[in-house]
Design an enzyme around this catalytic site. Structure first.
Site, PDB file in Angstrom:
ATOM      1  N   ASP A  43       0.818  -1.217   0.000  1.00 53.17           N
ATOM      2  CA  ASP A  43       0.000   0.000   0.000  1.00 53.17           C
ATOM      3  C   ASP A  43       0.850   1.264   0.000  1.00 53.17           C
ATOM      4  O   ASP A  43       0.708   2.134  -0.863  1.00 53.17           O
ATOM      5  CB  ASP A  43      -0.933   0.014   1.212  1.00 53.17           C
ATOM      6  CG  ASP A  43      -1.962  -1.103   1.172  1.00 53.17           C
ATOM      7  OD1 ASP A  43      -2.357  -1.493   0.064  1.00 53.17           O
ATOM      8  OD2 ASP A  43      -2.358  -1.590   2.243  1.00 53.17           O
ATOM      9  N   ARG A  68      -1.269   1.092  16.531  1.00 53.96           N
ATOM     10  CA  ARG A  68      -1.646   2.249  15.706  1.00 53.96           C
ATOM     11  C   ARG A  68      -1.622   3.583  16.472  1.00 53.96           C
ATOM     12  O   ARG A  68      -1.091   4.571  15.965  1.00 53.96           O
ATOM     13  CB  ARG A  68      -3.021   2.019  15.070  1.00 53.96           C
ATOM     14  CG  ARG A  68      -3.049   0.826  14.116  1.00 53.96           C
ATOM     15  CD  ARG A  68      -1.973   0.922  13.058  1.00 53.96           C
ATOM     16  NE  ARG A  68      -2.016  -0.177  12.106  1.00 53.96           N
ATOM     17  CZ  ARG A  68      -1.011  -0.998  11.879  1.00 53.96           C
ATOM     18  NH1 ARG A  68       0.122  -0.858  12.556  1.00 53.96           N
ATOM     19  NH2 ARG A  68      -1.109  -1.960  10.988  1.00 53.96           N
ATOM     20  N   ASP A  75      -7.973  -0.020  10.860  1.00 58.16           N
ATOM     21  CA  ASP A  75      -6.815   0.840  11.097  1.00 58.16           C
ATOM     22  C   ASP A  75      -7.047   2.282  10.692  1.00 58.16           C
ATOM     23  O   ASP A  75      -6.476   3.194  11.281  1.00 58.16           O
ATOM     24  CB  ASP A  75      -5.591   0.281  10.365  1.00 58.16           C
ATOM     25  CG  ASP A  75      -4.964  -0.881  11.111  1.00 58.16           C
ATOM     26  OD1 ASP A  75      -5.270  -1.052  12.300  1.00 58.16           O
ATOM     27  OD2 ASP A  75      -4.165  -1.624  10.493  1.00 58.16           O
ATOM     28  N   SER A 109      -1.913 -10.455   3.178  1.00 61.04           N
ATOM     29  CA  SER A 109      -1.807  -9.170   3.858  1.00 61.04           C
ATOM     30  C   SER A 109      -1.329  -9.443   5.274  1.00 61.04           C
ATOM     31  O   SER A 109      -2.010 -10.119   6.042  1.00 61.04           O
ATOM     32  CB  SER A 109      -3.172  -8.468   3.877  1.00 61.04           C
ATOM     33  OG  SER A 109      -3.088  -7.263   4.608  1.00 61.04           O
TER      34      SER A 109
END
Length: 409
Positions: free
Chosen positions: A17, A97, A126, A178
């Site tokens: 990404d 995060r 996220d 992923s």
């Protein structure tokens, strides 16, 4: 819009990404300056070569911030002390995060950035975790989320974009799971895992990274003793260790014994279900040890309240990205108070994926062998229980008498 954004700070992992986001930002935001920031929360070799890659793909610079100790001490330990799990998931991505996002904001402010960008998809959790944390420290900062803007619809299309822009990738279309890795866990999603009917390929070479499957674990158990001070693990087998060293050591011990594999279909915050496979060796050991120690150091009411109210609420707030909120902070203070006497040693047996209690001691134990014994004692009069049962059972007795009376009429 394009003219307004001159400098963007990007949460950069070097994965699929964020690798394509740097050129995409420059194409779509008037060749803006892109400053890449990688929060090192224990990705290990994933950070190798990251600076060269970021610069080659268009970033003006790359920050690699060592956040491992801060992550463990300020985010993982509070959740461990609260026994916080979300549907058995030990929150490995969730509490990383806010830790990363807080540092993103600090760098964005220092750099005078106009916006912060992340590579989270519009389907995931996220995006919420990053953006709520950013709002907590920079409420007026513009946030760019390319997955909500660009025309790319799939990871295959991302790879197409990367190939068209000569962006090197460490993955291919056939092994394109992923993954998210940090010092606490490794998650796997996508490909064959998207169908819950498929068994994870634990024994397939390269699938597991933090350990082995239970079938491949040793036939002999491994014993480990963990010492806690006020709910925080501080030593393994008598050796005092810092937070990073302790988690690293237990990851190796747990991984070698097939500990910490979790395969779940979880309920995402955004409303859909998602299938994920998690590796959390050290976390699984520490949660078990902390819970065992609580059984002898917490009174019944506190222990039950922690398990029924505090643990699930702390997990929900963490999972939902609400770390920097008054309620989460208040619960953290409550948890600190509860853990004041959660000090002692827990011995565990690790065997083929199982974490088995092998003994617990504490200077603050509430367990009194003299009272609990089945042998003769002089501190408990068993005849006293009759009066207790009469009072405790009084509502049942009254209800039964009333029922009998109404039936007779």
């Amino acid at each position: 819009m394009a003219k307004e954004i001159k400098k963007v700070v990007l949460a950069y992992s070097g994965g699929l990404d964020t690798s394509i986001i740097i050129p995409w930002l420059k194409e779509n935001y008037n060749n803006c300056e892109v400053i890449a920031v990688s929060g090192d929360v224990g990705q290990g070799t994933e950070l190798d070569g990251l600076e060269e890659k970021a610069i080659k793909t268009g970033a003006s610079k790359l920050y690699i911030e060592d956040l491992k100790q801060e992550y463990i001490e300020n985010y993982i330990w509070p959740c461990l002390k609260a026994d916080a799990k979300y549907e058995d998931y030990l929150l490995g991505t969730s509490h990383a995060r806010p830790c990363i996002a807080k540092r993103l904001v600090e760098i964005a402010k220092a750099e005078g950035a106009d916006a912060i960008c992340h590579g989270c998809t519009g389907k995931g959790n996220d995006q919420v975790r990053f953006e709520l944390a950013i709002k907590a420290f920079a409420p007026d900062m513009k946030i760019i989320a390319p997955w909500r803007e660009w025309s790319i619809k799939s990871r295959d299309e991302e790879i197409d974009y990367a190939e068209a822009h000569n962006i090197p990738l460490k993955i291919n279309r056939e092994t394109n799971y992923s993954k998210d890795k940090n010092i606490w866990h490794l998650s796997h999603e996508g490909l064959d895992l998207e169908n819950p009917a498929n068994e994870p390929q634990y024994n397939k070479p390269g699938f597991l990274e933090l350990g082995v499957s239970p079938e491949q674990a040793p036939d002999e158990p491994t014993y480990v003793t963990i010492h806690f001070e006020k709910g925080i693990p501080t030593a393994v087998d008598g050796e005092e260790l810092g937070a990073v060293e302790l988690v690293t050591k237990l990851n190796k011990l747990g991984g070698a014994n097939g500990i910490g594999l979790l395969d779940i279909v979880e309920n995402r915050l955004v409303g859909m279900k998602s299938r994920g496979v998690y590796e959390t060796p050290a976390g699984t050991i520490l949660y078990k040890a902390h819970n065992v120690l609580e059984t002898i150091t917490l009174d019944k009411e506190t222990f039950h309240y922690m398990q029924s109210q505090i643990a699930p609420k702390m997990a929900d707030l963490t999972y939902n990205g609400q770390w920097f909120t008054p309620l989460r902070e208040a619960i953290g203070a409550f948890v600190d108070k509860v853990n004041e006497n959660v000090t002692g040693d827990v011995k565990l047996k690790l065997y083929k994926g199982n974490v088995i209690n092998a003994g617990v001691t504490s200077p603050y134990t509430l367990y009194d062998e003299e009272i609990a014994t089945f042998d003769e004692d002089e501190v408990y009069d068993q005849k006293d229980s009759a009066g207790f049962i009469n009072l405790f059972g009084l509502p049942i007795k009254v209800q039964a008498k009333l029922k009998a009376k109404n039936s007779a009429e």
